[in-house]
Design a protein around this motif. Structure first.
Motif, PDB file in Angstrom:
ATOM      1  N   ALA A  96       0.836  -1.205   0.000  1.00 53.99           N
ATOM      2  CA  ALA A  96       0.000   0.000   0.000  1.00 53.99           C
ATOM      3  C   ALA A  96       0.869   1.252   0.000  1.00 53.99           C
ATOM      4  O   ALA A  96       0.594   2.217  -0.731  1.00 53.99           O
ATOM      5  N   HIS A  97       1.919   1.231   0.801  1.00 54.44           N
ATOM      6  CA  HIS A  97       2.824   2.374   0.860  1.00 54.44           C
ATOM      7  C   HIS A  97       3.520   2.597  -0.487  1.00 54.44           C
ATOM      8  O   HIS A  97       3.556   3.717  -1.003  1.00 54.44           O
ATOM      9  N   LEU A  98       4.070   1.543  -1.060  1.00 54.91           N
ATOM     10  CA  LEU A  98       4.798   1.662  -2.328  1.00 54.91           C
ATOM     11  C   LEU A  98       3.887   2.049  -3.496  1.00 54.91           C
ATOM     12  O   LEU A  98       4.311   2.755  -4.415  1.00 54.91           O
ATOM     13  N   GLU A  99       2.650   1.581  -3.453  1.00 55.42           N
ATOM     14  CA  GLU A  99       1.692   1.879  -4.522  1.00 55.42           C
ATOM     15  C   GLU A  99       0.931   3.186  -4.263  1.00 55.42           C
ATOM     16  O   GLU A  99       0.155   3.621  -5.104  1.00 55.42           O
ATOM     17  N   ALA A 100       1.127   3.772  -3.092  1.00 53.99           N
ATOM     18  CA  ALA A 100       0.448   5.012  -2.698  1.00 53.99           C
ATOM     19  C   ALA A 100      -1.074   4.873  -2.788  1.00 53.99           C
ATOM     20  O   ALA A 100      -1.763   5.725  -3.346  1.00 53.99           O
ATOM     21  N   VAL A 101      -1.562   3.759  -2.239  1.00 53.24           N
ATOM     22  CA  VAL A 101      -3.002   3.508  -2.198  1.00 53.24           C
ATOM     23  C   VAL A 101      -3.379   3.133  -0.765  1.00 53.24           C
ATOM     24  O   VAL A 101      -2.526   2.704   0.012  1.00 53.24           O
ATOM     25  N   PRO A 102      -4.654   3.259  -0.414  1.00 51.61           N
ATOM     26  CA  PRO A 102      -5.068   2.848   0.931  1.00 51.61           C
ATOM     27  C   PRO A 102      -4.896   1.335   1.111  1.00 51.61           C
ATOM     28  O   PRO A 102      -5.137   0.561   0.178  1.00 51.61           O
ATOM     29  N   PRO A 103      -4.490   0.895   2.294  1.00 44.58           N
ATOM     30  CA  PRO A 103      -4.338  -0.539   2.535  1.00 44.58           C
ATOM     31  C   PRO A 103      -5.617  -1.336   2.250  1.00 44.58           C
ATOM     32  O   PRO A 103      -5.541  -2.486   1.832  1.00 44.58           O
ATOM     33  N   ALA A 104      -6.784  -0.718   2.442  1.00 46.39           N
ATOM     34  CA  ALA A 104      -8.040  -1.423   2.173  1.00 46.39           C
ATOM     35  C   ALA A 104      -8.118  -1.894   0.722  1.00 46.39           C
ATOM     36  O   ALA A 104      -8.690  -2.948   0.436  1.00 46.39           O
ATOM     37  N   ARG A 105      -7.528  -1.145  -0.199  1.00 46.09           N
ATOM     38  CA  ARG A 105      -7.526  -1.558  -1.610  1.00 46.09           C
ATOM     39  C   ARG A 105      -6.674  -2.817  -1.796  1.00 46.09           C
ATOM     40  O   ARG A 105      -7.035  -3.713  -2.555  1.00 46.09           O
ATOM     41  N   ILE A 106      -5.569  -2.896  -1.084  1.00 50.00           N
ATOM     42  CA  ILE A 106      -4.706  -4.087  -1.171  1.00 50.00           C
ATOM     43  C   ILE A 106      -5.420  -5.285  -0.548  1.00 50.00           C
ATOM     44  O   ILE A 106      -5.369  -6.397  -1.094  1.00 50.00           O
ATOM     45  N   TRP A 107      -6.111  -5.071   0.588  1.00 55.25           N
ATOM     46  CA  TRP A 107      -6.858  -6.172   1.207  1.00 55.25           C
ATOM     47  C   TRP A 107      -7.928  -6.701   0.254  1.00 55.25           C
ATOM     48  O   TRP A 107      -8.176  -7.913   0.212  1.00 55.25           O
ATOM     49  N   ALA A 108      -8.557  -5.826  -0.523  1.00 52.91           N
ATOM     50  CA  ALA A 108      -9.558  -6.270  -1.500  1.00 52.91           C
ATOM     51  C   ALA A 108      -8.898  -7.148  -2.566  1.00 52.91           C
ATOM     52  O   ALA A 108      -9.481  -8.153  -2.995  1.00 52.91           O
ATOM     53  N   CYS A 109      -7.692  -6.804  -2.969  1.00 53.30           N
ATOM     54  CA  CYS A 109      -6.966  -7.628  -3.946  1.00 53.30           C
ATOM     55  C   CYS A 109      -6.549  -8.963  -3.335  1.00 53.30           C
ATOM     56  O   CYS A 109      -6.569  -9.991  -4.022  1.00 53.30           O
ATOM     57  N   VAL A 110      -6.188  -8.964  -2.067  1.00 50.56           N
ATOM     58  CA  VAL A 110      -5.861 -10.220  -1.376  1.00 50.56           C
ATOM     59  C   VAL A 110      -7.087 -11.127  -1.378  1.00 50.56           C
ATOM     60  O   VAL A 110      -6.989 -12.323  -1.675  1.00 50.56           O
ATOM     61  N   ALA A 111      -8.249 -10.570  -1.073  1.00 51.47           N
ATOM     62  CA  ALA A 111      -9.490 -11.352  -1.084  1.00 51.47           C
ATOM     63  C   ALA A 111      -9.778 -11.881  -2.479  1.00 51.47           C
ATOM     64  O   ALA A 111     -10.201 -13.036  -2.638  1.00 51.47           O
ATOM     65  N   GLN A 112      -9.528 -11.061  -3.475  1.00 45.35           N
ATOM     66  CA  GLN A 112      -9.733 -11.483  -4.867  1.00 45.35           C
ATOM     67  C   GLN A 112      -8.804 -12.646  -5.219  1.00 45.35           C
ATOM     68  O   GLN A 112      -9.243 -13.632  -5.823  1.00 45.35           O
ATOM     69  N   LEU A 113      -7.555 -12.540  -4.854  1.00 47.57           N
ATOM     70  CA  LEU A 113      -6.601 -13.621  -5.110  1.00 47.57           C
ATOM     71  C   LEU A 113      -7.009 -14.901  -4.386  1.00 47.57           C
ATOM     72  O   LEU A 113      -6.951 -15.994  -4.953  1.00 47.57           O
ATOM     73  N   ALA A 114      -7.423 -14.769  -3.134  1.00 47.22           N
ATOM     74  CA  ALA A 114      -7.830 -15.942  -2.343  1.00 47.22           C
ATOM     75  C   ALA A 114      -9.003 -16.643  -2.986  1.00 47.22           C
ATOM     76  O   ALA A 114      -9.037 -17.876  -3.067  1.00 47.22           O
ATOM     77  N   SER A 115      -9.965 -15.884  -3.445  1.00 43.47           N
ATOM     78  CA  SER A 115     -11.141 -16.460  -4.096  1.00 43.47           C
ATOM     79  C   SER A 115     -10.765 -17.117  -5.428  1.00 43.47           C
ATOM     80  O   SER A 115     -11.178 -18.239  -5.705  1.00 43.47           O
ATOM     81  N   GLN A 116      -9.975 -16.413  -6.197  1.00 45.08           N
ATOM     82  CA  GLN A 116      -9.549 -16.901  -7.517  1.00 45.08           C
ATOM     83  C   GLN A 116      -8.731 -18.192  -7.416  1.00 45.08           C
ATOM     84  O   GLN A 116      -8.889 -19.096  -8.225  1.00 45.08           O
ATOM     85  N   LEU A 117      -7.884 -18.288  -6.398  1.00 45.48           N
ATOM     86  CA  LEU A 117      -6.976 -19.431  -6.271  1.00 45.48           C
ATOM     87  C   LEU A 117      -7.529 -20.547  -5.380  1.00 45.48           C
ATOM     88  O   LEU A 117      -6.932 -21.610  -5.293  1.00 45.48           O
ATOM     89  N   GLY A 118      -8.640 -20.302  -4.694  1.00 44.06           N
ATOM     90  CA  GLY A 118      -9.212 -21.325  -3.820  1.00 44.06           C
ATOM     91  C   GLY A 118      -8.418 -21.508  -2.543  1.00 44.06           C
ATOM     92  O   GLY A 118      -8.217 -22.641  -2.090  1.00 44.06           O
ATOM     93  N   SER A 119      -8.000 -20.443  -1.941  1.00 44.59           N
ATOM     94  CA  SER A 119      -7.217 -20.479  -0.709  1.00 44.59           C
ATOM     95  C   SER A 119      -8.007 -21.162   0.400  1.00 44.59           C
ATOM     96  O   SER A 119      -9.194 -20.913   0.587  1.00 44.59           O
ATOM     97  N   VAL A 120      -7.329 -22.017   1.170  1.00 44.70           N
ATOM     98  CA  VAL A 120      -7.989 -22.668   2.301  1.00 44.70           C
ATOM     99  C   VAL A 120      -8.204 -21.683   3.450  1.00 44.70           C
ATOM    100  O   VAL A 120      -9.041 -21.935   4.316  1.00 44.70           O
ATOM    101  N   ARG A 121      -7.472 -20.585   3.444  1.00 45.52           N
ATOM    102  CA  ARG A 121      -7.664 -19.547   4.456  1.00 45.52           C
ATOM    103  C   ARG A 121      -8.482 -18.381   3.897  1.00 45.52           C
ATOM    104  O   ARG A 121      -8.443 -17.276   4.430  1.00 45.52           O
ATOM    105  N   SER A 122      -9.260 -18.631   2.857  1.00 52.94           N
ATOM    106  CA  SER A 122      -9.976 -17.535   2.199  1.00 52.94           C
ATOM    107  C   SER A 122     -10.922 -16.812   3.143  1.00 52.94           C
ATOM    108  O   SER A 122     -11.169 -15.623   2.980  1.00 52.94           O
TER     109      SER A 122
END
Length: 163
Positions: A133-159
């Protein structure tokens, strides 16, 4: 230090990381109500072990809660190394940063990202999100949304942690 003061520090750090009370509670193995009561200063008792775990997820130490030690660590590098530990090819920190910022899996690194989501210690995941978030100069909430997207897309067991 009183529990009320800990709650104020936890709230400030949670907001700085773009975490909801619900997500922080999941990451720390607590109920949302416990986090809410801690932040509001209305909790009657919280074990030291639970406080230490909560602070650890937030990258804080206990005496007194501080992010100085956390700021010296390289979260993306640690997370990328952890994600690459069992694989022939390496996921580089810039590739992980891009994945966390966009929600897109780098070519030939699906297994690495899945390992990151499912096996990386939660404190390291939080550091990687914060650093991205710091390096991309975006709010951390935006990165968390991408983490959730990745988890859903990849079928994470900790999704359930990331949603």
């Amino acid at each position: 230090m009183h529990i009320y003061e800990v709650g104020k520090v936890v709230r400030a750090r949670r907001l700085a990381l773009g975490l909801t009370q619900q997500r922080l509670a999941k990451l720390a193995g607590l109920s949302r109500q416990t986090v809410q009561q801690l932040e509001a200063g209305t909790i009657s008792d919280l074990s030291f072990g639970r406080v230490v775990k909560l602070l650890g997820v937030l990258g804080l130490s206990f005496s007194p809660p501080s992010i100085e030690a956390r700021e010296k660590k390289r979260g993306l590098w640690m997370a990328a190394k952890n994600a690459s530990v069992s694989y022939r090819g390496e996921l580089h920190s810039d590739q992980l940063q891009h994945a966390l910022a966009t929600g897109q899996v780098p070519a030939n690194h699906k297994s690495h990202l899945l390992h990151f989501l499912d096996e990386t210690p939660l404190q390291v995941v939080v550091m990687a999100v914060e650093e991205t978030a710091h390096l991309e100069a975006v709010p951390p909430a935006r990165i968390w949304a991408c983490v959730a997207q990745l988890a859903s897309q990849l079928g994470s067991v900790r999704s359930d942690l990331w949603l």
